[in-house]
Design a protein around this motif. Sequence first.
Motif, PDB file in Angstrom:
ATOM      1  N   ALA A 167       0.839  -1.205   0.000  1.00 59.60           N
ATOM      2  CA  ALA A 167       0.000   0.000   0.000  1.00 59.60           C
ATOM      3  C   ALA A 167       0.872   1.253   0.000  1.00 59.60           C
ATOM      4  O   ALA A 167       0.573   2.241  -0.684  1.00 59.60           O
ATOM      5  N   ARG A 168       1.955   1.225   0.743  1.00 61.14           N
ATOM      6  CA  ARG A 168       2.892   2.357   0.785  1.00 61.14           C
ATOM      7  C   ARG A 168       3.532   2.578  -0.593  1.00 61.14           C
ATOM      8  O   ARG A 168       3.665   3.698  -1.061  1.00 61.14           O
ATOM      9  N   ARG A 169       3.911   1.497  -1.244  1.00 60.13           N
ATOM     10  CA  ARG A 169       4.548   1.603  -2.564  1.00 60.13           C
ATOM     11  C   ARG A 169       3.607   2.202  -3.596  1.00 60.13           C
ATOM     12  O   ARG A 169       4.056   2.942  -4.478  1.00 60.13           O
ATOM     13  N   ILE A 170       2.316   1.885  -3.500  1.00 61.13           N
ATOM     14  CA  ILE A 170       1.349   2.454  -4.447  1.00 61.13           C
ATOM     15  C   ILE A 170       1.382   3.987  -4.353  1.00 61.13           C
ATOM     16  O   ILE A 170       1.437   4.678  -5.366  1.00 61.13           O
ATOM     17  N   ILE A 171       1.369   4.514  -3.155  1.00 62.80           N
ATOM     18  CA  ILE A 171       1.376   5.975  -2.989  1.00 62.80           C
ATOM     19  C   ILE A 171       2.744   6.553  -3.326  1.00 62.80           C
ATOM     20  O   ILE A 171       2.859   7.484  -4.135  1.00 62.80           O
ATOM     21  N   GLU A 172       3.786   6.017  -2.724  1.00 62.53           N
ATOM     22  CA  GLU A 172       5.116   6.619  -2.868  1.00 62.53           C
ATOM     23  C   GLU A 172       5.747   6.386  -4.238  1.00 62.53           C
ATOM     24  O   GLU A 172       6.288   7.323  -4.839  1.00 62.53           O
ATOM     25  N   GLU A 173       5.697   5.158  -4.734  1.00 64.12           N
ATOM     26  CA  GLU A 173       6.353   4.864  -6.008  1.00 64.12           C
ATOM     27  C   GLU A 173       5.474   5.171  -7.212  1.00 64.12           C
ATOM     28  O   GLU A 173       5.944   5.764  -8.181  1.00 64.12           O
ATOM     29  N   LEU A 174       4.200   4.774  -7.152  1.00 62.86           N
ATOM     30  CA  LEU A 174       3.320   5.000  -8.291  1.00 62.86           C
ATOM     31  C   LEU A 174       3.034   6.497  -8.453  1.00 62.86           C
ATOM     32  O   LEU A 174       3.353   7.091  -9.478  1.00 62.86           O
ATOM     33  N   TYR A 175       2.450   7.089  -7.437  1.00 58.04           N
ATOM     34  CA  TYR A 175       2.082   8.505  -7.547  1.00 58.04           C
ATOM     35  C   TYR A 175       3.267   9.439  -7.307  1.00 58.04           C
ATOM     36  O   TYR A 175       3.443  10.421  -8.032  1.00 58.04           O
ATOM     37  N   ALA A 215      -6.183  -2.693   3.412  1.00 57.08           N
ATOM     38  CA  ALA A 215      -5.300  -1.610   3.850  1.00 57.08           C
ATOM     39  C   ALA A 215      -6.030  -0.285   3.654  1.00 57.08           C
ATOM     40  O   ALA A 215      -6.715  -0.090   2.646  1.00 57.08           O
ATOM     41  N   ILE A 216      -5.903   0.599   4.620  1.00 55.26           N
ATOM     42  CA  ILE A 216      -6.473   1.943   4.527  1.00 55.26           C
ATOM     43  C   ILE A 216      -5.322   2.927   4.620  1.00 55.26           C
ATOM     44  O   ILE A 216      -4.566   2.916   5.588  1.00 55.26           O
ATOM     45  N   THR A 217      -5.189   3.759   3.599  1.00 51.52           N
ATOM     46  CA  THR A 217      -4.094   4.724   3.532  1.00 51.52           C
ATOM     47  C   THR A 217      -4.660   6.135   3.498  1.00 51.52           C
ATOM     48  O   THR A 217      -5.481   6.459   2.647  1.00 51.52           O
TER      49      THR A 217
END
Length: 151
Positions: free
Chosen positions: A8-16, A75-77
């Motif tokens: 979930a962290r990678r989606i926000i940090e790496e993707l976006y 997961a909730i981000t």
Amino acid sequence: MANLKQAARRIIEELYGEGRVEVLDELCHPGYVSHDPLVGDADLAGVKAYVRLLRACFPNLEVRIHGLYVDGETAITWWSMEGNLARRLLDVEPRGQRVHMEGMTISEFENGKLVEDSSQWDTFGYLQQLGLAQPLEPKARELYEQQGLVI
């Protein structure tokens, strides 16, 4: 749990944050679908196209994770993103305007792969910052006063 948190962290940090769309191929189930209040429902190809557009329009996009919670395979981000508009977007010409977005994403995993996520974020505030929507407050105040109510 740690792996889901990391994903979930990678989606926000790496993707976006970095624009690395290939991270979706690694983390997502092939049938992945995303739900977003601005762009609607999208599959892997649609999310990749949206991220490419977002990064092109906001090349200095900064992302921040305020909270990340995992329960089972969910997961909730809680996240925020901020950047300067550098390219025409939604008929808005870039003037270097700084835009801030904040929201939450609920991500559903199966066997460690992301199968679906739903984001809720301040879409109206985003459109206001771009000059595409006006605050309702003056009109709301007028309507309340007509009803004898005070805000």
